[in-house]
Every structure is written in C-alpha cells, then in structure tokens.
Scaffold this motif. Structure first.
Motif, PDB file in Angstrom:
ATOM      1  N   ASN A 157       0.852  -1.185   0.000  1.00 34.75           N
ATOM      2  CA  ASN A 157       0.000   0.000   0.000  1.00 34.75           C
ATOM      3  C   ASN A 157       0.892   1.241   0.000  1.00 34.75           C
ATOM      4  N   GLN A 158       0.275   2.413   0.106  1.00 33.50           N
ATOM      5  CA  GLN A 158       1.062   3.651  -0.028  1.00 33.50           C
ATOM      6  C   GLN A 158       2.078   3.855   1.088  1.00 33.50           C
ATOM      7  N   GLU A 159       1.884   3.194   2.236  1.00 31.35           N
ATOM      8  CA  GLU A 159       2.863   3.292   3.311  1.00 31.35           C
ATOM      9  C   GLU A 159       3.976   2.248   3.158  1.00 31.35           C
ATOM     10  N   THR A 160       3.580   0.997   2.936  1.00 33.87           N
ATOM     11  CA  THR A 160       4.571  -0.086   2.898  1.00 33.87           C
ATOM     12  C   THR A 160       5.411  -0.073   1.630  1.00 33.87           C
ATOM     13  N   ALA A 195      10.161  -0.704  -0.910  1.00 37.15           N
ATOM     14  CA  ALA A 195      10.622  -0.963  -2.280  1.00 37.15           C
ATOM     15  C   ALA A 195      11.603   0.086  -2.778  1.00 37.15           C
ATOM     16  N   ASN A 196      11.936   1.050  -1.933  1.00 38.63           N
ATOM     17  CA  ASN A 196      12.855   2.119  -2.345  1.00 38.63           C
ATOM     18  C   ASN A 196      14.192   1.520  -2.802  1.00 38.63           C
ATOM     19  N   GLN A 213      -4.790   4.877  -5.966  1.00 38.69           N
ATOM     20  CA  GLN A 213      -4.150   6.023  -6.608  1.00 38.69           C
ATOM     21  C   GLN A 213      -2.952   6.500  -5.790  1.00 38.69           C
ATOM     22  N   GLU A 214      -3.120   6.547  -4.473  1.00 45.63           N
ATOM     23  CA  GLU A 214      -2.039   7.002  -3.594  1.00 45.63           C
ATOM     24  C   GLU A 214      -0.810   6.099  -3.708  1.00 45.63           C
ATOM     25  N   LEU A 215      -1.054   4.790  -3.871  1.00 44.32           N
ATOM     26  CA  LEU A 215       0.065   3.857  -4.041  1.00 44.32           C
ATOM     27  C   LEU A 215       0.864   4.195  -5.298  1.00 44.32           C
TER      28      LEU A 215
END
Length: 331
Positions: free
Chosen positions: A35-38, A42-43, A58-60
């Motif tokens: 999700n957009q936090e987790t 993946a950075n 969308q935020e993801l």
C-alpha cells in the motif's frame, strides 16, 4: 537489476529464491501487503511483484512514481482491484499472469461439485456436531453423469472445467458474452444466461469481475435456478451477492454452494502466518451449513500454479526493465 516481492507466502519463498539464483537477479521478499505506506520498503528496487485482492490505490501509484518505480508485476490474473487510470497517470506499467494453471482452479471447482453432490458436508456434520458415525438415507447423492453443468465463462479455466465435467459424464452447457469459435463437441452454448440458469443442476462461474457482473447472482437469479441446483464460485466474490446467497441457501431456493471467494476479502485472508480467529459473520454462517463448502480463496493453490506465478511475474519484470513489451502487459 533487483526486485522485491510483496505479500509473499511461506510456500512461495523457495520458488522466489530459486528464480533469483537461476537468473542471477537479486530478489528480496516481504510478507507485507502493498500500500502507499509499505511501498517505502521498495525504495531502490527496479520493480515490484505482488499478489493481493485488496485495492491498489491512486495514492500507491503516486508513491511509486515519486520513488521512480515504474513496474508492478502481478502474480495473478484479476485486475479488478487496481486503479488502472491512476497507474497510467503515474507512468506505472502493469503485467499479470493470465494462465498460471487453469487446471488447478478447474479441478477445485469439480471437487466442490463432487463434495456437494455426494452430501459430504452432511456426513461431516453428523460426525463433528452429533458425534455419530453411521449410514443415513439423507446422505444419498447424485452422479455427475445424471446432471447438467452450466459453465459461465469459457476462457482458459472454463474450458478446463468443461473437460473435467465432461470426463465425468456430465451434460455440459455454457454461456459467454464472447464465445469460442468452436466447442469441439464438448459442450453447447445456450443463447442467454437465463436458459443456463433454468437448465443447470450445477452452475460453475469462471468469468472475471467487471462492473457489469457486480452482484449478478442475486435474489432474482437464485429464484430462477432449480431448487436442487448447486452454485460453484471460484472466480470473484463480487459476482455473488452474499446476503442473497445466504437467503437462497436458508430458504431452499438452491440446494448448495461451493464458495472459494467472497465479497470484500480482507488482507488477513491472504496472510499465511495469521493466527486471527474468523470474525466475518457471513463466513461463519456459511461455514456452519452442511450444504456449503467455503474455502479461503485457495482454488489456485497447487505447486504448479505457485511456481508459474512466481516465474512469470518475475520474468515479466525482467522484460520491462530490458525495454521489451511482455505479452502479459495490462493495457
């Protein structure tokens, strides 16, 4: 080139490790839902592989764009939980795995039909709830060769299911908005879904979820089915209106149901390490019915399917990173 696999299950890990070793690619994995936090995990990676039924928002995709991640490779077929417009707006390309193992899901659907046709749930109830173990006239079932099976959706999975039901001697009819050019004498297409509903002893759903078929199986449809009919859903939960299914089963509008996928599936359902007690009232009600077999979205789950889902998903990420266009690209 390095990838990260989200929402990985314990049974997938050996296949992930083997693929990375065989291809000389660094592959990390996490049990975390994407999700957009987790997505922060993946950075620095060049692509994400994921399998989940909860939404990709969308935020993801906005977060992925800000991190420079352009590729999301699904390990499943369905894209109904993805905001495809948002993915496109944020330059994220998506692939899926359309044919990881059609036979796995088809076999599961047939297993459910056999379980229900032979009244196994009633036998289990006698043993588990009544602590009795003896013959009963209520256990008398029906042969598959005595029944007409209606297949809704004749894509890869539907065609495999047709072969298996036909092999057991069933009369097979089918409906699809986009029918195959040939049936090879294995089944007959009906003109409309109404015809299939009224003729079928067993109805097995094998179509993708769309806006058009949301709650397609509702009270109105159950009323048209035979009161001896069985419904098998190994496709998507949104196709069947759960409240109406419960009423149909409790009132005798239909005789039984095999349910592998339900509406509004939670992330916990896919967490293989979860120890949480089930609290969903619909799941609890369905699980207590001897004429129902309910399973946690596991029809796909064979060693062949898991291997193919990993291999194809990660290979699609390689193709994308190499500038190629995978055949599984979701437009």
């Amino acid at each position: 080139m390095k990838f990260i696999v989200y929402n990985v299950r314990d049974d997938e890990i050996p296949f992930v490790q083997k693929w990375g070793k065989d291809h000389g690619v660094e592959v990390a994995y996490t049990t975390t839902t994407l999700n957009q936090e987790t997505v922060e995990e993946a950075n620095g990676f060049d692509g994400i592989s994921c399998l989940q039924t909860i939404p990709y928002s969308q935020e993801l995709f906005e977060s992925m764009k800000s991190m420079g991640i352009k590729y999301l490779s699904l390990r499943n077929v369905g894209v109904d939980n993805i905001d495809l417009a948002a993915a496109k707006e944020n330059d994220v390309q998506i692939t899926n795995v359309p044919a990881y193992s059609p036979q796995s899901i088809a076999e599961f659907a047939v297993m459910m039909a056999l379980y229900l046709s032979r009244k196994v749930g009633y036998m289990q109830k006698q043993l588990d709830q009544n602590h009795q173990f003896h013959f009963s006239p209520y256990f008398m079932g029906r042969l598959m060769s005595e029944q007409t099976v209606g297949i809704i959706g004749t894509g890869r999975i539907g065609q495999e299911a047709i072969k298996l039901f036909k092999g057991l001697g069933s009369n097979v009819i089918a409906y699809d908005k986009y029918p195959q050019k040939t049936t090879n004498g294995q089944f007959v297409y009906v003109n409309d879904i109404e015809e299939l509903l009224t003729q079928s002893d067993i109805i097995s759903i094998h179509m993708p979820a769309t806006e058009d078929n949301y709650h397609q199986f509702n009270h109105e449809v159950f009323e048209k089915m035979k009161d001896t009919a069985l419904l098998i859903n190994t496709a998507r939960g949104s196709i069947v209106k759960t409240d109406d299914l419960l009423f149909a089963l409790q009132s005798g509008e239909i005789a039984g149901a095999g349910i592998d996928t339900i509406e509004n599936e939670s992330a916990d359902l896919q967490d293989s390490r979860s120890t949480k007690q089930v609290t969903d009232p619909d799941v609890i009600k369905l699980s207590m019915m001897p004429n129902v077999l309910i399973t946690p979205h596991s029809a796909f789950h064979t060693s062949e399917a898991v291997r193919n889902m990993i291999d194809i998903s990660l290979s699609n990420l390689v193709s994308l990173n190499n500038g190629d266009k995978p055949k599984d690209l979701v437009d």
